[in-house]
Design a protein around this motif. Structure first.
Motif, PDB file in Angstrom:
ATOM      1  N   HIS A 188      54.765  16.162   4.234  1.00  0.00           N
ATOM      2  CA  HIS A 188      55.528  16.826   5.296  1.00  0.00           C
ATOM      3  C   HIS A 188      56.953  17.182   4.876  1.00  0.00           C
ATOM      4  CE1 HIS A 188      52.390  16.287   8.283  1.00  0.00           C
ATOM      5  NE2 HIS A 188      52.235  15.044   7.865  1.00  0.00           N
ATOM      6  N   LYS A 189      57.271  16.906   3.603  1.00  0.00           N
ATOM      7  CA  LYS A 189      58.584  17.264   3.052  1.00  0.00           C
ATOM      8  C   LYS A 189      59.722  16.753   3.947  1.00  0.00           C
ATOM      9  CE  LYS A 189      56.594  21.391   0.891  1.00  0.00           C
ATOM     10  NZ  LYS A 189      56.586  22.870   0.798  1.00  0.00           N
ATOM     11  N   LEU A 190      59.658  15.475   4.278  1.00  0.00           N
ATOM     12  CA  LEU A 190      60.656  14.875   5.164  1.00  0.00           C
ATOM     13  C   LEU A 190      61.989  14.715   4.453  1.00  0.00           C
ATOM     14  CD1 LEU A 190      58.569  12.063   6.934  1.00  0.00           C
ATOM     15  CD2 LEU A 190      58.807  14.485   7.550  1.00  0.00           C
ATOM     16  N   ASP A 191      63.060  15.084   5.153  1.00  0.00           N
ATOM     17  CA  ASP A 191      64.387  14.900   4.567  1.00  0.00           C
ATOM     18  C   ASP A 191      64.844  13.459   4.757  1.00  0.00           C
ATOM     19  OD1 ASP A 191      65.308  14.617   7.192  1.00  0.00           O
ATOM     20  OD2 ASP A 191      66.008  16.693   7.328  1.00  0.00           O
ATOM     21  N   THR A 192      66.083  13.161   4.300  1.00  0.00           N
ATOM     22  CA  THR A 192      66.580  11.781   4.327  1.00  0.00           C
ATOM     23  C   THR A 192      66.591  11.210   5.734  1.00  0.00           C
ATOM     24  OG1 THR A 192      67.951  12.184   2.375  1.00  0.00           O
ATOM     25  CG2 THR A 192      68.525  10.300   3.757  1.00  0.00           C
ATOM     26  N   ALA A 193      67.079  11.971   6.706  1.00  0.00           N
ATOM     27  CA  ALA A 193      67.153  11.480   8.089  1.00  0.00           C
ATOM     28  C   ALA A 193      65.757  11.202   8.642  1.00  0.00           C
ATOM     29  CB  ALA A 193      67.875  12.496   8.966  1.00  0.00           C
ATOM     30  N   GLU A 194      64.799  12.063   8.338  1.00  0.00           N
ATOM     31  CA  GLU A 194      63.428  11.867   8.822  1.00  0.00           C
ATOM     32  C   GLU A 194      62.785  10.650   8.173  1.00  0.00           C
ATOM     33  OE1 GLU A 194      62.271  16.550   9.726  1.00  0.00           O
ATOM     34  OE2 GLU A 194      62.272  15.777   7.670  1.00  0.00           O
ATOM     35  N   GLN A 195      63.057  10.456   6.884  1.00  0.00           N
ATOM     36  CA  GLN A 195      62.536   9.276   6.205  1.00  0.00           C
ATOM     37  C   GLN A 195      63.089   8.003   6.828  1.00  0.00           C
ATOM     38  OE1 GLN A 195      62.814   9.430   1.860  1.00  0.00           O
ATOM     39  NE2 GLN A 195      62.793  11.669   1.927  1.00  0.00           N
ATOM     40  N   LEU A 196      64.376   8.004   7.108  1.00  0.00           N
ATOM     41  CA  LEU A 196      65.011   6.817   7.688  1.00  0.00           C
ATOM     42  C   LEU A 196      64.502   6.541   9.101  1.00  0.00           C
ATOM     43  CD1 LEU A 196      68.641   7.390   6.373  1.00  0.00           C
ATOM     44  CD2 LEU A 196      67.133   5.482   5.780  1.00  0.00           C
ATOM     45  N   THR A 197      64.252   7.588   9.867  1.00  0.00           N
ATOM     46  CA  THR A 197      63.701   7.404  11.212  1.00  0.00           C
ATOM     47  C   THR A 197      62.323   6.765  11.136  1.00  0.00           C
ATOM     48  OG1 THR A 197      64.929   9.329  12.003  1.00  0.00           O
ATOM     49  CG2 THR A 197      63.079   8.592  13.351  1.00  0.00           C
ATOM     50  N   LEU A 198      61.511   7.216  10.187  1.00  0.00           N
ATOM     51  CA  LEU A 198      60.192   6.637   9.968  1.00  0.00           C
ATOM     52  C   LEU A 198      60.320   5.149   9.628  1.00  0.00           C
ATOM     53  CD1 LEU A 198      57.302   7.934   9.919  1.00  0.00           C
ATOM     54  CD2 LEU A 198      57.520   8.007   7.435  1.00  0.00           C
ATOM     55  N   LEU A 199      61.277   4.823   8.787  1.00  0.00           N
ATOM     56  CA  LEU A 199      61.469   3.428   8.389  1.00  0.00           C
ATOM     57  C   LEU A 199      61.973   2.574   9.543  1.00  0.00           C
ATOM     58  CD1 LEU A 199      63.042   3.851   4.824  1.00  0.00           C
ATOM     59  CD2 LEU A 199      60.633   3.578   5.480  1.00  0.00           C
ATOM     60  N   MET A 200      62.841   3.139  10.395  1.00  0.00           N
ATOM     61  CA  MET A 200      63.313   2.383  11.556  1.00  0.00           C
ATOM     62  C   MET A 200      62.171   2.056  12.503  1.00  0.00           C
ATOM     63  SD  MET A 200      67.076   3.768  12.684  1.00  0.00           S
ATOM     64  CE  MET A 200      67.494   5.175  11.680  1.00  0.00           C
ATOM     65  N   ALA A 201      61.209   2.980  12.623  1.00  0.00           N
ATOM     66  CA  ALA A 201      60.086   2.753  13.528  1.00  0.00           C
ATOM     67  C   ALA A 201      59.151   1.667  13.016  1.00  0.00           C
ATOM     68  CB  ALA A 201      59.319   4.059  13.733  1.00  0.00           C
ATOM     69  N   ILE A 202      59.003   1.575  11.703  1.00  0.00           N
ATOM     70  CA  ILE A 202      58.053   0.598  11.161  1.00  0.00           C
ATOM     71  C   ILE A 202      58.702  -0.751  10.856  1.00  0.00           C
ATOM     72  CG2 ILE A 202      58.311   1.139   8.686  1.00  0.00           C
ATOM     73  CD1 ILE A 202      55.276   0.950   8.450  1.00  0.00           C
ATOM     74  N   ALA A 203      60.020  -0.795  10.727  1.00  0.00           N
ATOM     75  CA  ALA A 203      60.707  -2.022  10.318  1.00  0.00           C
ATOM     76  C   ALA A 203      60.363  -3.244  11.173  1.00  0.00           C
ATOM     77  CB  ALA A 203      62.223  -1.786  10.309  1.00  0.00           C
ATOM     78  N   PRO A 204      60.356  -3.164  12.520  1.00  0.00           N
ATOM     79  CA  PRO A 204      60.031  -4.372  13.312  1.00  0.00           C
ATOM     80  C   PRO A 204      58.618  -4.881  13.090  1.00  0.00           C
ATOM     81  CG  PRO A 204      61.091  -2.695  14.688  1.00  0.00           C
ATOM     82  CD  PRO A 204      60.743  -2.039  13.395  1.00  0.00           C
ATOM     83  N   HIS A 205      57.709  -3.997  12.633  1.00  0.00           N
ATOM     84  CA  HIS A 205      56.336  -4.429  12.358  1.00  0.00           C
ATOM     85  C   HIS A 205      56.272  -5.212  11.048  1.00  0.00           C
ATOM     86  CE1 HIS A 205      54.579  -1.942  15.582  1.00  0.00           C
ATOM     87  NE2 HIS A 205      55.507  -1.057  15.255  1.00  0.00           N
ATOM     88  N   LEU A 206      57.274  -5.050  10.204  1.00  0.00           N
ATOM     89  CA  LEU A 206      57.301  -5.729   8.910  1.00  0.00           C
ATOM     90  C   LEU A 206      58.177  -6.973   8.926  1.00  0.00           C
ATOM     91  CD1 LEU A 206      57.665  -2.518   6.691  1.00  0.00           C
ATOM     92  CD2 LEU A 206      55.581  -3.836   7.091  1.00  0.00           C
ATOM     93  N   GLN A 207      59.331  -6.877   9.574  1.00  0.00           N
ATOM     94  CA  GLN A 207      60.259  -8.009   9.691  1.00  0.00           C
ATOM     95  C   GLN A 207      60.779  -8.070  11.128  1.00  0.00           C
ATOM     96  OE1 GLN A 207      63.354  -7.769   6.727  1.00  0.00           O
ATOM     97  NE2 GLN A 207      61.926  -7.845   5.016  1.00  0.00           N
ATOM     98  N   PRO A 208      60.304  -9.016  11.940  1.00  0.00           N
ATOM     99  CA  PRO A 208      60.673  -9.057  13.366  1.00  0.00           C
ATOM    100  C   PRO A 208      62.173  -9.153  13.617  1.00  0.00           C
ATOM    101  CG  PRO A 208      58.813 -10.518  12.926  1.00  0.00           C
ATOM    102  CD  PRO A 208      59.313 -10.046  11.594  1.00  0.00           C
ATOM    103  N   ASP A 209      62.911  -9.797  12.715  1.00  0.00           N
ATOM    104  CA  ASP A 209      64.349  -9.976  12.928  1.00  0.00           C
ATOM    105  C   ASP A 209      65.186  -8.987  12.120  1.00  0.00           C
ATOM    106  OD1 ASP A 209      63.774 -10.976  10.415  1.00  0.00           O
ATOM    107  OD2 ASP A 209      65.236 -12.619  10.558  1.00  0.00           O
TER     108      ASP A 209
END
Length: 447
Positions: A60-81
């Motif tokens: 999807h050729k995601l730019d830096t901001a889009e990549q970071l948004t994706l990571l923010m959405a998945i982060a709580p599923h990987l590390q609750p705190d």
């Protein structure tokens, strides 16, 4: 993809996101001009790793901001705190900081991001940048189009960006486990996965039908190359629509199963009875749930006996006709927008509304097998443990009785049971004639 590689990629991604959050918190609350530099970037080679996350970003050729948004959405599923640890470590003092956004769930007590969290971490207090970032949550963006992440609707009257940042469970499992989870059969997903242990060699069809089927297989295999690598996505519709028509038992369902088996795609057979509803709007709702779950999964959707859903529209005589025609119009739009393969199966091509016929890329007829094909089906149908009596003349049977492959298998099954009941493994001519008579009677035919 190895599990270790995926774990390493996710760890690197979280470390990168942590640096961004620390960078934003230090600058915003500390007002340290020394950290006013541009957002740090990941190493240039991080997307070269072959993992579901990096493949999605490249596709999807995601730019830096889009990549970071994706990571923010998945982060709580990987590390609750994850967010609590970073935010509290950088806050100047305890208190309420509405600019950060966030919420806490009922079971999950850690900080969970909202749209406001995304705007703050990536845009800070830059008004123009915050407005630009909101475009990531529009309906046209790949996040919404592929149902990857979305903002939950806030309470009435509250800002849209205060909605929860949600990643669908399908993509949580894809990015963490390397595969989409298979849905369970339910009213929300009225379809069952179908498979087969048979091979292409077991499918007996005429040469023209087989050629069309292998052309369809070629599209499943090479479609992504044409759409994405050859940049035809803007000229061609993403999905593919095919019609299989012919009498029952001629191999339509088996062909759909084989296409999935040989291309590595899951095939789901839709339960039409659970989709169609007598209540106005319910059929469309059921279909919307089905297609939404299947979107961007590379699944093959197989609508058997599709006439009930995709039949011809009628002249409007009453309100019922009006809404029935609206259902067909909705279906037409929905299957056109589905980005995978949709196969409709019908006994007669003429039963399907012409509006659908015009939009099929493939229309494949499955005729009753001819004498030569029936002979081949008879030869292949009997198990190796069975012996045929000298009185059995398979070529003669092939010429005398117009049967489908399914009919022949049912006949062979009955004959095998009769032989086992007798305590032997020999099938006689009379056994086969009796089984043929039973099979024809089932279809209302006279032998």
């Amino acid at each position: 993809m190895t599990h270790l590689l995926n774990v390493q990629t996710l760890e690197n991604a979280l470390n990168y996101l942590a640096k961004i959050i620390e960078w934003r918190m230090e600058y915003y609350f500390g007002r340290d001009e020394s950290v006013k530099a541009p957002i740090p970037h990941l190493p240039d080679d991080w997307l070269s790793a072959e993992t579901p996350l990096t493949s999605f970003i490249r596709k999807h050729k995601l730019d830096t901001a889009e990549q970071l948004t994706l990571l923010m959405a998945i982060a709580p599923h990987l590390q609750p705190d994850f967010f609590d640890r970073l935010i509290t470590a950088n806050l100047p003092q305890a208190g309420d900081y509405p600019q950060i956004g966030g919420w806490r769930g009922k079971a999950h007590r850690g900080f969970l991001p909202t749209g406001e969290t995304v705007l703050f971490m990536l845009g800070g207090d830059r008004f123009a940048e915050r407005l630009r970032l909101q475009q990531m949550f529009s309906e046209e963006h790949p996040f919404a189009r592929d149902r990857v992440i979305y903002l939950d609707s806030p309470a009435e009257g509250e800002p849209m960006m205060s909605g929860k940042l949600v990643m669908l469970q399908d993509y949580v499992e894809l990015f963490t486990q390397g595969r989409f989870s298979r849905p369970h059969f339910s009213i929300n997903f009225p379809a069952q996965r179908i498979t087969t242990e048979m091979e292409w060699e077991d499918l007996v069809l005429n040469a023209q039908t087989l050629q069309q089927i292998h052309e369809l297989e070629a599209w499943i295999t090479h479609g992504p190359t044409i759409l994405y690598d050859w940049n035809m996505k803007k000229k061609l519709k993403l999905g593919y629509r095919a019609l299989f028509y012919g009498p029952p038992g001629t191999g339509k369902t088996l062909t759909a199963s084989l296409l999935g088996k040989y291309t590595g795609k899951d095939v789901y057979k839709i339960d039409i009875s659970m989709v169609v509803s007598k209540f106005i709007g319910e059929t469309e709702k059921n279909l919307a749930n089905l297609f939404a779950r299947a979107e961007s999964k590379d699944w093959i959707l197989f609508f058997d006996e599709a006439d009930a859903l995709f039949g011809k529209r009628t002249n409007v005589r009453d309100a019922h006709d009006k809404y029935a025609n609206q259902e067909v119009s909705y279906l037409l739009q929905r299957i056109e927008n589905y980005d995978g393969l949709v196969i409709l199966s019908s006994n007669l091509k003429s039963n399907i509304d012409e509006a659908f016929i015009r939009r099929f890329q493939s229309i494949i007829q499955f005729p009753i097998p001819n004498v030569k094909e029936r002979s081949q089906l008879w030869q292949m149908a009997f198990p190796s443990q069975i012996k045929l009596a000298e009185s059995v003349d398979l070529p003669k049977l092939s010429a005398a009785y117009e049967l489908t492959g399914s009919d022949i298998l049912n006949i062979v099954q009955h004959c095998c049971l009769q032989a086992l009941q007798r305590g032997d493994v020999v099938i006689h001519h009379e056994d086969i004639l009796d089984a043929i008579k039973r099979e024809l009677n089932k279809a209302g035919k006279i032998m």
